[in-house]
Design a protein around this motif. Structure first.
Motif, mmCIF file in Angstrom:
data_model
loop_
_atom_site.group_PDB
_atom_site.id
_atom_site.type_symbol
_atom_site.label_atom_id
_atom_site.label_comp_id
_atom_site.label_asym_id
_atom_site.label_seq_id
_atom_site.Cartn_x
_atom_site.Cartn_y
_atom_site.Cartn_z
ATOM 1 N N ALA A 55 0.836 -1.281 0.088
ATOM 2 C CA ALA A 55 0.013 -0.119 -0.092
ATOM 3 C C ALA A 55 0.744 1.301 0.071
ATOM 4 O O ALA A 55 0.518 1.916 -0.780
ATOM 5 N N ALA A 56 1.881 1.137 0.867
ATOM 6 C CA ALA A 56 2.888 2.415 0.743
ATOM 7 C C ALA A 56 3.631 2.487 -0.688
ATOM 8 O O ALA A 56 3.737 3.838 -1.071
ATOM 9 N N ARG A 57 3.952 1.480 -0.959
ATOM 10 C CA ARG A 57 4.545 1.809 -2.299
ATOM 11 C C ARG A 57 3.679 2.356 -3.465
ATOM 12 O O ARG A 57 4.139 3.081 -4.233
ATOM 13 N N ALA A 58 2.437 1.794 -3.380
ATOM 14 C CA ALA A 58 1.362 2.126 -4.477
ATOM 15 C C ALA A 58 1.096 3.863 -4.022
ATOM 16 O O ALA A 58 1.071 4.353 -5.222
ATOM 17 N N PRO A 113 -6.289 3.451 -8.451
ATOM 18 C CA PRO A 113 -5.611 2.866 -7.594
ATOM 19 C C PRO A 113 -5.377 1.541 -7.647
ATOM 20 O O PRO A 113 -4.390 1.039 -7.169
ATOM 21 N N ALA A 114 -6.448 0.545 -8.202
ATOM 22 C CA ALA A 114 -6.337 -0.834 -8.178
ATOM 23 C C ALA A 114 -4.898 -1.069 -9.169
ATOM 24 O O ALA A 114 -4.338 -2.098 -8.755
ATOM 25 N N ASP A 115 -4.683 -0.418 -10.139
ATOM 26 C CA ASP A 115 -3.656 -0.881 -11.145
ATOM 27 C C ASP A 115 -2.199 -0.149 -10.199
ATOM 28 O O ASP A 115 -1.363 -1.037 -10.443
ATOM 29 N N ARG A 116 -2.321 0.754 -9.645
ATOM 30 C CA ARG A 116 -1.080 1.274 -8.762
ATOM 31 C C ARG A 116 -0.861 -0.145 -7.693
ATOM 32 O O ARG A 116 0.536 -0.339 -7.585
ATOM 33 N N PHE A 117 -1.784 -0.535 -7.222
ATOM 34 C CA PHE A 117 -1.532 -1.771 -6.330
ATOM 35 C C PHE A 117 -1.078 -2.943 -7.191
ATOM 36 O O PHE A 117 -0.144 -3.759 -6.403
ATOM 37 N N ILE A 118 -1.175 -3.122 -8.155
ATOM 38 C CA ILE A 118 -0.837 -4.092 -9.093
ATOM 39 C C ILE A 118 0.477 -3.898 -9.352
ATOM 40 O O ILE A 118 1.636 -4.785 -9.255
ATOM 41 N N ILE A 119 0.984 -2.814 -9.876
ATOM 42 C CA ILE A 119 2.236 -2.457 -9.967
ATOM 43 C C ILE A 119 3.043 -2.381 -8.816
ATOM 44 O O ILE A 119 4.171 -3.373 -8.765
ATOM 45 N N ALA A 120 2.740 -1.865 -7.713
ATOM 46 C CA ALA A 120 3.265 -2.019 -6.421
ATOM 47 C C ALA A 120 3.382 -3.508 -5.974
ATOM 48 O O ALA A 120 4.669 -3.968 -5.315
ATOM 49 N N THR A 121 2.583 -4.448 -6.028
ATOM 50 C CA THR A 121 2.709 -5.886 -5.709
ATOM 51 C C THR A 121 3.879 -6.417 -6.598
ATOM 52 O O THR A 121 4.543 -7.178 -6.086
ATOM 53 N N ALA A 122 3.871 -6.379 -7.820
ATOM 54 C CA ALA A 122 5.062 -6.778 -8.677
ATOM 55 C C ALA A 122 6.158 -6.308 -8.127
ATOM 56 O O ALA A 122 7.108 -6.969 -8.093
ATOM 57 N N LEU A 123 6.274 -4.910 -7.621
ATOM 58 C CA LEU A 123 7.541 -4.496 -7.390
ATOM 59 C C LEU A 123 8.083 -5.214 -6.148
ATOM 60 O O LEU A 123 9.126 -5.640 -5.697
ATOM 61 N N GLU A 124 7.061 -5.344 -5.026
ATOM 62 C CA GLU A 124 7.387 -6.038 -3.698
ATOM 63 C C GLU A 124 7.713 -7.727 -3.870
ATOM 64 O O GLU A 124 8.493 -7.843 -3.061
ATOM 65 N N LEU A 125 6.977 -8.183 -4.855
ATOM 66 C CA LEU A 125 7.377 -9.576 -5.054
ATOM 67 C C LEU A 125 8.513 -9.774 -5.818
ATOM 68 O O LEU A 125 8.630 -10.832 -6.019
ATOM 69 N N ASP A 126 9.076 -8.967 -6.428
ATOM 70 C CA ASP A 126 10.122 -8.930 -7.170
ATOM 71 C C ASP A 126 9.860 -9.911 -8.537
ATOM 72 O O ASP A 126 10.500 -10.865 -8.774
ATOM 73 N N THR A 127 8.871 -9.647 -9.077
ATOM 74 C CA THR A 127 8.053 -10.611 -10.181
ATOM 75 C C THR A 127 8.081 -9.580 -11.654
ATOM 76 O O THR A 127 7.944 -8.443 -11.504
ATOM 77 N N ARG A 128 7.669 -10.398 -12.430
ATOM 78 C CA ARG A 128 7.416 -9.659 -13.627
ATOM 79 C C ARG A 128 5.754 -9.816 -13.956
ATOM 80 O O ARG A 128 5.109 -10.367 -13.005
#
Length: 83
Positions: free
Chosen positions: A31-34, A44-59
């Motif tokens: 949430a903080a990263r988003a 905001p849902a798309d920013r959560f998707i982006i932040a999740t990919a970044l936090e999980l270090d995934t593609r």
């Protein structure tokens, strides 16, 4: 608009199980990263998707034209090939 045969709280788990999709909760870190992402995307849902990919270090795979604007996703966005 999607019309569901069952209530939302029953439909979502069934849909994700059938599609073999694993869901994860939005953590405080995600949430903080988003919240700190540049507002290329107003959803905001798309920013959560982006932040999740970044936090999980995934593609990430997305047809969204705004996602490539996020320099943080460099090297993480999978190319989509036309059929």
């Amino acid at each position: 608009r999607v019309e569901l045969e069952l209530p939302w709280d029953e439909s979502l788990p069934l849909a994700t199980i059938r599609a073999r999709i694993e869901t994860i909760p939005v953590s405080a870190t995600i949430a903080a990263r988003a919240a700190h992402l540049t507002l290329h995307h107003r959803d905001p849902a798309d920013r959560f998707i982006i932040a999740t990919a970044l936090e999980l270090d995934t593609r990430l795979l997305s047809l969204d034209s705004q996602f490539p604007l996020y320099h943080e996703l460099a090297g993480r966005l999978l190319p989509i090939r036309p059929q």
